[in-house]
Scaffold this active site. Structure first.
Site, PDB file in Angstrom:
ATOM      1  N   LYS A   1      -1.308   8.292   3.382  1.00  0.00           N
ATOM      2  CA  LYS A   1      -0.234   7.310   3.488  1.00  0.00           C
ATOM      3  C   LYS A   1       1.040   7.948   4.024  1.00  0.00           C
ATOM      4  CE  LYS A   1       2.671   6.276   0.499  1.00  0.00           C
ATOM      5  NZ  LYS A   1       4.116   6.511   0.222  1.00  0.00           N
TER       6      LYS A   1
ATOM      7  N   ASP B   1       0.900   1.387   1.086  1.00  0.00           N
ATOM      8  CA  ASP B   1       1.449   1.729  -0.222  1.00  0.00           C
ATOM      9  C   ASP B   1       1.156   0.580  -1.179  1.00  0.00           C
ATOM     10  OD1 ASP B   1       3.161  -0.318   0.471  1.00  0.00           O
ATOM     11  OD2 ASP B   1       5.006   0.818   0.116  1.00  0.00           O
TER      12      ASP B   1
END
Length: 217
Positions: free
Chosen positions: A121, A139
């Site tokens: 991420k 996220d």
């Protein structure tokens, strides 16, 4: 509604109403963004932005942070979530960035993930924001909002969410779409008590709540 129709409607709304979304993390250099994104894991951007000004004063470059101890870095980020782990990762990240990349933040997701404290991420965020790479960081906001709206179906992990979003969102829009979903989740489609009455895409949302007094459709 077919999923492709939902995607088309949602994307069209965001393009019209949020044409130039940006990260809310404050930064002025690639190194600062990388550090800020590492600090933002399981922490709010607001809190990170409160901490980083002093951090930048002391560690303006990867070289300066590479020479610091974990304990010194910790002093500057102690109010951030998981400060011990993040101080350790920042120290190791800065040393590798200097030793292996000449202090320059790499542009590829693969190389970014070599750095301590940088998972998929974080690497996607940095590559997307700094270099415009056509990737989709996932996220908690992106994961939640995508499922609620109906952009993803049955996605159990961030990777599954990423794969579904990248399949249906035109690749050139992925850097924007990441911010669309984050900002929508942060301010409208909140984890608790989502503001469905204020939501511009409620018409196409699989989970929208009917207004009080309105018949359920």
């Amino acid at each position: 509604m077919r999923r492709t129709e939902r995607y088309s409607a949602v994307i069209e709304w965001f393009e019209r109403n949020m044409p130039n979304p940006e990260t809310e993390l404050n930064y002025s250099t690639p190194f600062e963004l990388l550090v800020a994104v590492i600090l933002s894991a399981q922490c709010t951007d607001k809190r990170v932005n409160m901490v980083t000004p002093r951090l930048w004063e002391r560690f303006a470059t990867a070289e300066s942070m590479a020479e610091a101890s974990e304990s010194e870095i910790f002093e500057y980020i102690s109010s951030i979530s998981y400060p011990n782990n993040k101080a350790r990762n920042l120290a190791a990240m800065a040393r590798m960035l200097v030793a292996d990349f000449g202090g320059v933040v790499p542009s590829s997701v693969e190389e970014l993930q070599r750095l301590p404290g940088v998972g998929r991420k974080t690497a996607n965020v940095v590559a997307s924001v700094l270099y415009g790479c056509e990737v989709m960081p996932v996220d908690t906001h992106v994961f939640r909002v995508s499922a609620r709206i109906g952009l993803t179906v049955g996605a159990k992990t961030p990777l599954q969410t990423e794969e579904q979003l990248t399949k249906y969102i035109p690749s050139h829009l992925l850097p924007k779409a990441h911010h669309w979903l984050i900002l929508h989740g942060r301010y409208v489609c909140t984890a608790r008590n989502p503001k469905c009455g204020e939501c511009g895409i409620a018409e196409w949302c699989r989970s929208r709540r009917p207004e009080k007094g309105a018949p359920k459709g």
